[in-house]
Motif scaffolding. Structure first.
Motif, short mmCIF file in Angstrom:
data_model
loop_
_atom_site.label_atom_id
_atom_site.label_comp_id
_atom_site.label_asym_id
_atom_site.label_seq_id
_atom_site.Cartn_x
_atom_site.Cartn_y
_atom_site.Cartn_z
N SER A 126 0.82 -1.20 0.00
CA SER A 126 0.00 0.00 0.00
C SER A 126 0.86 1.26 0.00
O SER A 126 1.79 1.39 0.81
CB SER A 126 -0.93 0.02 1.22
N THR A 164 -0.86 4.31 -0.05
CA THR A 164 -1.82 5.36 0.28
C THR A 164 -1.22 6.38 1.24
O THR A 164 -1.27 7.60 1.02
CB THR A 164 -3.11 4.76 0.88
N GLN A 167 -0.32 10.31 0.45
CA GLN A 167 -1.03 11.31 1.25
C GLN A 167 -0.05 12.20 2.02
O GLN A 167 -0.24 13.42 2.11
CB GLN A 167 -1.99 10.63 2.21
N ILE A 203 -3.15 2.41 -4.13
CA ILE A 203 -3.74 3.42 -3.25
C ILE A 203 -5.23 3.16 -3.03
O ILE A 203 -5.91 2.59 -3.87
CB ILE A 203 -3.56 4.85 -3.81
N THR A 225 -8.13 5.78 -0.86
CA THR A 225 -8.52 7.18 -1.03
C THR A 225 -7.36 8.09 -0.64
O THR A 225 -6.82 7.99 0.46
CB THR A 225 -9.74 7.53 -0.17
N VAL A 226 -6.99 8.97 -1.56
CA VAL A 226 -6.01 10.02 -1.30
C VAL A 226 -6.74 11.35 -1.35
O VAL A 226 -7.41 11.66 -2.35
CB VAL A 226 -4.87 9.98 -2.33
N SER A 282 -6.63 0.15 -4.83
CA SER A 282 -6.55 -0.93 -3.85
C SER A 282 -7.92 -1.61 -3.71
O SER A 282 -8.96 -0.97 -3.88
CB SER A 282 -6.10 -0.38 -2.50
N GLU A 287 -8.79 0.99 3.19
CA GLU A 287 -7.94 2.03 2.62
C GLU A 287 -8.76 3.21 2.06
O GLU A 287 -8.18 4.19 1.61
CB GLU A 287 -7.11 1.44 1.48
N TYR A 288 -10.08 3.09 2.11
CA TYR A 288 -10.94 4.08 1.45
C TYR A 288 -11.71 4.94 2.45
O TYR A 288 -12.02 4.50 3.57
CB TYR A 288 -11.93 3.38 0.52
N ASN A 300 -10.62 7.18 -5.54
CA ASN A 300 -9.19 7.11 -5.29
C ASN A 300 -8.57 8.48 -5.08
O ASN A 300 -7.76 8.67 -4.17
CB ASN A 300 -8.49 6.39 -6.45
#
Length: 509
Positions: free
Chosen positions: A23, A25, A29, A52, A54-55, A74, A79-80, A98
């Motif tokens: 990952s 992310t 970020q 990734i 959510t960025v 991802s 991760e979101y 994303n």
């Protein structure tokens, strides 16, 4: 000049692996947050594969995707960030993406890198593929959740340039209540048979410019609505190419599937020009559901349609559509133009000019006629083959030609059918009935309250040029037409008064 002095914030300096398995992310970020804290600048993503979720994007910075870099969606739900959009509206929904930005300004995504949505990871393959809601079968069911590539709400001064967005499991981009947006040189490459693999949706966005983009989509390539908190207005779209299983453009009010409360919205001032379509089910789909759509111009379009549909579809359901001009179009298709309102609605001032339709009709559910009780905008896949107008105000046709190509269908139909029309002006029209029924008129009017037909030629093989019927029919004017090839220039039903027809200066021998 060294690279580090150009790109102040390199994601690799913040722990990004770029191997497509770990990952990234948090690293991406962190680079964005550091850039924002420094007052802005450029976040650099070097060649590599970056996984990734959510960025969150920030104001006053550029996210530069170097050629060879890929941001990959991802599949880890943790991760979101799932956000509620349309919070100030009567209808809300929850979605994730994303690249996500809310209330940011002065933001760019640049470079020749890619955003890969990993579409099939968010779908389940269908065991069997039967008939679909359109002519292109959808091969997959969506899973419980799936991200969009780019999701922005309440943002301004946003530029997205040159990047490729591919394999989106849902829309490639969704922009809500944004203003001053530019998309230029994008490649949108989604699955033609995927569920909702649209290009970009713009909801209540203003001052939007789209140029030099290519769209390969399994749903609408560009959608424009006013379902946010403000009007949607002021769009220019030019020099784009399309390959889509549904519409190149869908412009609408209402209709979103999560809506539980009807709302009145407005869409206005959209200019579309210099576009080429290699495959589609429709070019322009305009549907006003309890709202207003006005001021659309379309010019210089070449279109090929393989899917069932119609190049131009305009519909109202308790709404208003007005001031629409489509000019300089060549279409090889299985339909022409359908304009259908409901009693009490308003469709007015629609102009078709310098358009050539080469029509190879494919069987459709309502190819000959369409029910009064229209179920929804997706009817554009099933609507009549001919120019079909119903419940509308003023429509003008100038130098419009319909040419029927070979078909296996056995039915016959007119080139133009009008029903419940306030006024239609026809100048320089070319068209004949399709099929073997020699009694089928080239033009068919029912309850048309005013019509002017000028400088039009009845083509060889025309048995009846114009058939009129209906007690509301009146003020039908034919002047300066060449009707010598028509066995019967005008055929009038018993319920039409004799004084309703006025002929002057027509050649009939």
């Amino acid at each position: 000049m060294e690279l580090s002095s150009v790109y102040q914030f390199n994601v690799m300096d913040y722990g990004a692996a770029g191997n497509g398995t770990n990952s990234d992310t948090a690293a991406v970020q962190a680079a964005i947050d550091a850039c924002a804290a420094a007052g802005g600048g450029t976040v650099y993503v070097p060649p590599g594969r970056y996984l990734i979720g959510t960025v969150c994007l920030r104001s006053n910075l550029t996210l530069h995707l170097e050629q060879g870099s890929v941001l990959i969606a991802s599949t880890d739900k943790d991760e979101y960030r799932f956000v509620t959009v349309y919070e100030q509206c009567v209808n809300t929904t929850v979605q994730t993406g994303n690249l996500y930005g809310k209330d940011i300004s002065n933001f760019r995504i640049t470079g020749n890198g890619e955003i890969d949505g990993a579409d099939k990871a968010f779908w389940t393959r269908k065991e069997t593929v039967g008939e679909s809601w359109n002519s292109v079968p959808i091969y997959y069911w969506p899973k419980e959740w799936r991200p969009m590539g780019i999701m922005l709400e309440g943002c301004s001064n946003v530029h997205i340039e040159a990047v490729t967005i591919r394999s989106s499991p849902l829309y490639s981009g969704w922009l809500i209540d944004c203003q001053r947006i530019q998309l230029r040189g994008l490649q949108i490459l989604n699955d033609f048979h995927g569920p909702n693999t649209d290009g970009f949706h713009f909801s209540s966005c203003r001052d939007v410019h789209i140029a030099d983009c290519h769209f390969l989509t399994g749903d609408d390539s560009i959608a424009i609505d006013a379902d946010g908190i403000s009007k949607a207005e002021n769009y220019t779209i030019t020099n784009c190419t399309f390959n889509t299983s549904v519409n190149c453009f869908r412009i609408f009010t209402g209709l979103d599937p999560w809506f539980t409360v009807g709302s009145y919205n407005e869409v206005r001032n959209i200019s579309i020009s210099n576009c080429s379509v290699s495959n589609a089910a429709g070019f322009l789909n305009v549907t006003a559901d309890n709202g207003l759509i006005e001021g659309i111009t379309v010019s210089n379009v070449t279109l090929t349609m393989e899917q069932e549909g119609t190049p131009i579809f305009i519909m109202t359901n308790k709404g208003t559509v007005r001031h629409v001009i489509v000019s300089n179009m060549t279409a090889k298709s299985n339909g022409t133009c359908v304009i259908i309102g409901q009693p009490g609605d308003s469709i007015d001032d629609i102009v078709l000019s310098n358009i050539l339709f080469d029509v190879a009709a494919k069987r459709k559910a309502f190819g000959i006629d369409i029910p009064d009780d229209i179920q929804g905008y997706a009817y554009h896949h099933f609507v009549p083959y001919n120019l079909y107008f119903r419940y509308a105000g003023r429509i003008r046709l100038h130098q419009v030609a319909v040419h029927w190509l070979d078909t296996e269908l056995q039915e016959s139909w007119s080139a133009l059918k009008c029903r419940e029309i306030e006024r239609i002006d026809i100048d320089g029209f070319s068209g004949i009935h399709a099929g073997e029924d020699s009694e089928m008129p080239a033009l068919h009017f029912a309850n048309v309250k005013e019509a002017w037909i000028t400088r039009t030629r009845a083509l060889p093989g025309t048995k009846v040029f114009l058939q009129v019927e209906g007690t509301e029919t009146r003020d039908i004017h034919l002047s300066d037409n060449d009707l010598m090839h028509a066995g019967q220039p005008v055929k009038t039903a018993m319920d039409v008064r004799a004084e309703a027809i006025c002929e002057r200066g027509n050649r009939t021998w």
